[in-house]
Design an enzyme around this catalytic site. Structure first.
Site, mmCIF file in Angstrom:
data_model
loop_
_atom_site.group_PDB
_atom_site.id
_atom_site.type_symbol
_atom_site.label_atom_id
_atom_site.label_comp_id
_atom_site.label_asym_id
_atom_site.label_seq_id
_atom_site.Cartn_x
_atom_site.Cartn_y
_atom_site.Cartn_z
ATOM 1 C CG ASN A 1 -4.882 4.232 9.037
ATOM 2 O OD1 ASN A 1 -5.078 5.469 8.230
ATOM 3 N ND2 ASN A 1 -3.851 4.523 9.852
ATOM 4 C CD GLN B 1 -7.127 -0.076 7.649
ATOM 5 O OE1 GLN B 1 -7.972 -0.930 7.944
ATOM 6 N NE2 GLN B 1 -5.895 -0.219 7.891
ATOM 7 N N GLY C 1 0.863 -1.266 -0.078
ATOM 8 C CA GLY C 1 -0.017 -0.057 0.195
ATOM 9 C C GLY C 1 0.957 1.140 -0.050
ATOM 10 C CB SER C 2 4.067 2.282 1.665
ATOM 11 O OG SER C 2 3.421 2.010 3.244
ATOM 12 C CB CYS D 1 4.978 6.340 23.113
ATOM 13 S SG CYS D 1 3.815 7.515 23.746
HETATM 14 C C1 LIG Z 1 -1.546 -0.238 6.113
HETATM 15 C C2 LIG Z 1 -1.900 1.078 5.487
HETATM 16 C C3 LIG Z 1 -0.921 1.412 4.369
HETATM 17 C C4 LIG Z 1 0.279 0.832 4.035
HETATM 18 O O1 LIG Z 1 0.094 -0.364 3.296
HETATM 19 P P1 LIG Z 1 1.404 -1.365 3.509
HETATM 20 O O2 LIG Z 1 1.177 -2.750 2.632
HETATM 21 O O3 LIG Z 1 1.714 -1.761 4.791
HETATM 22 O O4 LIG Z 1 2.545 -0.566 2.971
HETATM 23 C C5 LIG Z 1 -1.203 2.649 3.648
HETATM 24 N N1 LIG Z 1 -2.681 3.193 3.762
HETATM 25 C C6 LIG Z 1 -3.437 2.723 4.895
HETATM 26 C C7 LIG Z 1 -4.695 3.509 5.100
HETATM 27 C C8 LIG Z 1 -3.150 1.688 5.505
HETATM 28 O O5 LIG Z 1 -3.903 1.111 6.556
#
Ligand SMILES: *Cc1c(COP(=O)(O)O)cnc(C)c1O
Length: 399
Positions: A152, A180, A72-73, A326
């Site tokens: 999220n 999400q 996702g990133s 934290c």
């Molecule tokens: C988990 C998440 C990401 C990142 O996804 P990854 O596959 O862990 O890189 C991006 N956006 C939202 C809203 C997420 O919950």
């Protein structure tokens, strides 16, 4: 052995056995490179094609509008940088919100250092953007609107269809981070006027390190990784075939099970919220009461540090997440809780519990048995709590 209850499905999910079984052959027996023309390559390529189709079906896209990424990133990075750099002759303005995931926010901050202007829209107390604010923010320089589908932390679901409509009318490209929302909300990229959409596999019972970016046909975007011709020359690198196969299977399962999945999660969510509200004082639910993810519970427990709450829960085997960051090396409370207007000290006392397909009613019963005891014990140590019991007003009480 002590009971262990995992209530952090928004952080990651366990894989489903069917997903693992589908992936297994692609590590050893069917290890070929999809770019190779002989049979080893062809069988790997075929598996990637099938998976692409499974992802596309879940979101109502065409198969060749789905591009695999490392998660996702990466999809967020690609969407925003790719659109920004490909359209900088048209304008340099991007609109997003204050409650995005860091994979969006930090990319926007990076672009601000490189000649782009970014508007960060406010949200209301429930975490919703205001559509008039969005309309007013659009200028002739605006090249991208990036607004997440569902948050999220607090689970709030944005009016994506309306946002898509506004973007379409104004001729601005619309990206949404739907990591999400996938599997938890019915998504159709055409009905919702979405141009780009980020997805991740490990939030929907698939493997980690794989995801996808949906790119509507005709959208002008730069390639993300330069190199070989993979992903139609837009994202080079030999495909993560087992990961892709697993992600595809997870999407297929999500599609088949969507209704029962949502029903199960909502039932557990309501049981948890009700149980907490009835048994613990000075609490409030963060996020929207109805427009929220089926598995998300996010609550503030006044007079308590979220971190101490998490540690105490961990000691009795319960895994959750807190709004204060934290654990991630910062002492600032979450940007999302600040954006919905929670004061610092309140935001620090928040707890996110997210349920999933493997969560049972017994798990919730166990949490409802442990949590009030823990909250009570922690509050006994709080000088503020003593004052409120002595008659002073608290923040969760109605004015
Ligand atoms: C988990 C998440 C990401 C990142 O996804 P990854 O596959 O862990 O890189 C991006 N956006 C939202 C809203 C997420 O919950």
């Amino acid at each position: 052995m002590n009971r262990r209850v995992y209530l952090d499905y928004s952080a990651t999910t366990p894989m489903k056995k069917e997903v693992l079984e589908e992936m297994q052959p692609y590590f050893i027996d069917k290890f070929g490179n999809p770019s190779s023309i002989y049979s080893f390559g062809r069988e790997a390529k075929k598996a990637v094609d099938i998976a692409r189709d499974q992802v596309a079906k879940l979101i109502g896209a065409k198969t060749d509008e789905v591009y695999f990424t490392a998660g996702g990133s990466e999809a967020d990075n690609w969407a925003i940088k790719g659109i920004a750099y490909a359209n900088k002759d048209k304008g340099n303005h991007i609109i997003t919100t204050k409650i995005e995931h860091h994979a969006v926010l930090h990319v926007c901050e990076h672009l601000e250092k490189n000649g782009f202007n970014v508007t960060y829209l406010d949200v209301d107390e429930h975490g919703l953007i205001n559509l008039e604010d969005l309309k007013n923010a659009i200028t002739d320089q605006t090249i991208l609107i990036s607004i997440m589908f569902a948050n999220n932390e607090i689970g709030t679901i944005q009016p994506i269809k309306e946002i898509g409509q506004i973007a379409k009318e104004k001729g601005v490209t619309f990206h949404t981070d739907a990591v999400q929302a996938l599997g938890n909300v019915a998504i159709d990229v055409n009905a919702l006027n979405i141009d780009l959409m980020s997805l991740s596999s490990h939030k929907i019972y698939g493997p980690k390190g794989i995801g996808a970016l949906y790119i509507r046909k005709g959208i002008k975007i730069h390639s993300f990784v330069h190199g070989g011709a993979q992903e139609r020359r837009r994202r080079a690198g030999t495909e993560n075939v087992p990961g892709i196969v697993g992600f595809g299977k997870a999407c297929e399962l999500a599609m088949e099970n969507m209704d029962t999945h949502i029903k199960h999660l909502k039932m557990l969510r309501e049981k948890l919220i009700k149980g907490i509200m009835e048994n613990i004082g000075y609490v409030r639910l963060n996020g929207h009461p109805e427009k929220r993810l089926p598995g998300n519970v996010n609550m503030v427990f006044e007079f308590i540090e979220g971190e101490s709450l998490l540690l105490s829960l961990d000691m009795v085997g319960i895994a959750g997440s807190s709004g204060s960051a934290c654990t991630s090396g910062s002492l600032d409370p979450s940007h999302v809780l600040m954006a919905i207007g929670l004061p610092h000290e309140i935001a620090h006392g928040s707890l996110r519990l997210t349920v999933g397909d493997f969560t049972t009613e017994e798990d919730i019963d166990y949490v409802l048995e442990q949590l009030p005891k823990i909250v009570d014990r922690l509050r006994q140590m709080s000088p503020l709590y003593e004052k409120v019991k002595g008659g002073q007003k608290s923040c969760t009480q109605k004015k």
